[in-house]
Enzyme design. Structure first.
Site, PDB file in Angstrom:
ATOM      1  CE  LYS A  95     -26.999  -8.357 -20.439  1.00  0.00           C
ATOM      2  NZ  LYS A  95     -27.478  -8.549 -19.174  1.00  0.00           N
ATOM      3  CD  GLU A 117     -32.573  -3.414 -17.272  1.00  0.00           C
ATOM      4  OE1 GLU A 117     -33.842  -3.308 -17.518  1.00  0.00           O
ATOM      5  OE2 GLU A 117     -31.942  -4.719 -17.199  1.00  0.00           O
ATOM      6  CB  SER A 386     -21.406 -13.635 -21.596  1.00  0.00           C
ATOM      7  OG  SER A 386     -20.611 -12.666 -21.005  1.00  0.00           O
TER       8      SER A 386
END
Lengths: 415, 265
Positions: A95, A117, A386
């Protein structure tokens, strides 16, 4: 990265085949135009990408390594299994790639506040981290149910100086947090940028987030060539909104020999009502929500379904329009992994390799480990890890059903 | 300003404006708090001689709405409000009351229904036009053409954030009247009418010769009164629902009456 994806026909800007576009209330029209201009300007400036890479190298462990999984390869006896280690990023997931990139863009635009969000909390923590680093005010919207599931991430967001707002409407999860952000932005856009966390939402977000996340694929392609002397046969990534998948796939889109496999959340099974598989199994259908046209889990009258997954980061109604298009084109194959399969794969990877993939990333492992034995030792496959599991110990311990952990929590709470 | 060739909704609005300085449009979410309550609301609107009524079709992701309508959308869906429920209700309203009835909702409902079927169902119910909160004009060309073939007016939005050029582009595509947003943000918060609204409406007038409706944050009879001479239509949504929720049907009736009184010649 495949540039023809982004050669928009006249009047079809932001469209990938039939998907994409920008379906937002008129009040946000100029704000999106401003963002498109700022992003185009940054993309045309070679110094911008260099600055971005420099930030990622000095702040977030880039390039992240590729790890060969010798034990799993021997155990399964097929393709050689390699893992791209996005879990080693600062804040524990891919991220941060997107967030730092958008942060640099915010600085170019001269805005002073960011909103975001978050579902599992990863994107919220990453955004709060970026805001702290760049000196920006930060508000994070998070569904009330997710706050209850992910208290440790809320703790860190608040320590980082973010204001965490509980979203109490709808299903009180990720999609409702996105709606809350769009509502905030409709009022605050003069000084605020919305750091959308995935490759969804109105144009230019799908393209912009893919652009920043493509650093994963660019690195991975060069690493595989260097380590194995060839391109991988297949690349696996989990798909919620699809940002880590878009990032790693971007490096291989032009390599026709590389099969790209996206793995969605099968939840309790794609045949039940409790999953978040939009493409695999054909349960989703075209629709328009949250600012973009894509494939959504919805009923015949266009009302969105509740979704369900052990992995909060995959628990979402829609999928990035670029991925929906690549699916329609047959360029990306989609599979689903059930919660039960995910837990099993997670245990195996932890025990055999000492790797701790996040529950989201474990979905990619499920399909990779299922398919590896059917390939030959001459083939290499690449799995995108990830995010990492250890920072989600509460959720993971729950998913693994660890009784001693539960007892520890009870005792700790009683003290 | 008056166009001799005014037709459809624009003619209704012009006829109304010949009798009084400003018109009143009110709103409800079909299915919330219940269809019976909705009917009582419509009767109150009719008794107060409200000029136009928006009926909102509930959607699960209402991104342009504030907390009151978000809750209303959600509860209406939970109560099972379907397309059939909606159009049956709308058709009943059209046949019983004199005010023009408009559709309000989100694009996914239209997209799933298909533009042709959507317009045909609106026309069959006797509705006069539609407001789609998340459909930008550049995506609306086909739908708007279909609408005109069914004698429906697509109502477009102008906002204080729009550039002059954008307002002109919207003006070129608009028909019926234009829905102008009193401020940024979503439905349901107060708008300070002393600040910039006159300037904004002036910019809208430059972009279109259609009547201008002002909504978002118009909450009291005093607000409606303050819009006389500025806007052609005052739109009150959330404040009506809040009144119903907090003080019940009688207070609702009185509130709508009080709003309408401020529109009298």
């Amino acid at each position: 990265m495949s540039t023809e994806l982004f050669q928009f026909a006249p009047g079809r800007e932001g469209y990938y085949g039939e998907f994409g576009g920008a379906f937002v209330p008129e009040i946000l029209h100029e704000t999106l135009a401003e963002l498109r201009a700022a992003f185009d300007d940054a993309r045309d400036d070679p110094a911008f990408w260099r600055e971005y890479v420099d930030v990622m190298v000095t702040y977030s462990c880039r390039p992240t390594p590729v790890t060969y999984c010798e034990n799993l390869t021997r155990l399964l006896g097929g393709a050689r299994i390699y893992v791209k280690r996005e879990d080693l990023n600062h804040t524990g997931a891919h991220k941060v790639n997107n967030v730092m990139g958008q942060g640099l863009l915010v600085r170019r635009m001269g805005k002073r506040r960011v909103i975001a969000e978050t579902g599992a909390g990863q994107h919220g923590v990453a955004t709060a981290t970026m805001a702290a680093r760049l000196g920006l005010a930060c508000t994070i919207y998070m569904g009330e149910d997710d706050i209850a599931r992910q208290r440790p991430n809320v703790f860190w967001m608040e320590q980082l100086g973010a204001d965490v707002v509980a979203v109490t409407d709808g299903t009180r999860t990720l999609k409702d947090a996105i709606n809350a952000c769009l509502r905030d932005w409709a009022e605050s856009m003069a000084d605020t940028h919305y750091v959308l966390g995935t490759v969804c939402g109105p144009h230019p977000f799908p393209r912009m987030v893919t652009y920043f996340q493509s650093i994963i694929g660019q690195e991975a392609r060069a690493q595989m060539l260097r380590i194995t002397g060839a391109l991988p046969r297949r690349v696996y990534a989990c798909v919620g909104g699809g940002s880590n998948a878009s990032g790693i796939f971007a490096g291989f889109l032009d390599d026709a020999s590389v099969e790209l496999v996206g793995v969605e959340a099968g939840g309790k099974g794609v045949d039940t009502e409790q999953h978040a598989a939009r493409l695999a199994g054909g349960r989703g259908c075209p629709g328009v929500a949250q600012g973009y046209k894509s494939v959504f889990l919805q009923n015949r009258e266009g009302l969105m379904h509740d979704t369900c997954s052990v992995a909060a980061g995959l628990d979402y109604i829609g999928v990035g329009p670029i991925l929906a298009h690549l699916h329609a084109q047959g360029r990306v194959r989609f599979e689903a992994a059930t919660d039960a399969e995910v837990v099993e794969a997670l245990r195996l990877v932890i025990r055999r390799e000492g790797l701790m993939p996040a529950l989201e990333s474990a979905h990619a492992f499920v399909t990779a480990l299922k398919e590896a034995p059917h390939l030959s030792g001459a083939d290499a496959i690449l799995v995108n890890q990830s995010g990492r599991a250890d920072k989600d110990i509460f959720t993971v311990a729950e998913a693994l059903g660890d009784e001693r952990w539960k007892r520890f929590l009870r005792e700790k709470a009683a003290r | 300003m008056t166009r001799v060739d005014a037709a459809g909704l624009e003619r209704d609005v012009r006829d109304g404006l010949a009798k009084k300085p400003i018109l009143l449009m009110t709103h409800l979410v079909v299915g919330y708090p219940s269809l019976d309550a909705n009917w009582t609301m419509l009767e109150a609107m009719d008794a107060a001689r409200v000029d136009l009524v928006e009926l909102q079709l509930p959607f699960s992701e209402p991104i342009a709405d504030g907390p009151w309508f978000v809750k209303a959308n959600q509860e209406a869906i939970r109560a099972g409000t379907s397309w059939t429920t909606y159009f049956d209700f709308a058709a009943r309203a059209v046949s019983r009351f004199r005010f023009p009835v408009l559709f309000m909702g989100y694009y996914n409902s239209v997209f799933r229904m298909g533009g042709e079927r959507f317009c045909a169902r609106l026309a069959a119910a006797g509705m006069r036009g539609f407001i789609v909160a998340d459909l930008p004009p550049e995506e609306a060309a086909d739908l708007n053409a279909t609408a005109r073939a069914h004698a429906l007016d697509p109502i477009l939005l102008m906002t204080p954030a729009n550039s002059t050029e954008r307002l002109r582009e919207i003006g070129r595509q608009a028909s019926g009247f234009v829905y102008c947003l009193g401020r940024k943000g979503v439905t349901g918060k107060q708008t300070d009418l002393s600040q910039g609204v006159a300037d904004f409406l002036g910019r809208c007038r430059m972009a279109t010769s259609l009547p201008l409706a002002l909504g978002f944050g118009i909450r009291t009879p005093a607000d409606v009164s303050a819009l006389r001479g500025l806007a052609d239509i005052a739109i009150v949504g959330t404040a009506c629902l809040e009144t119903w929720e907090a003080r019940g049907p009688d207070a609702y009736r009185e509130f709508v009456q009080a709003l309408a009184r401020e529109t009298a010649a």
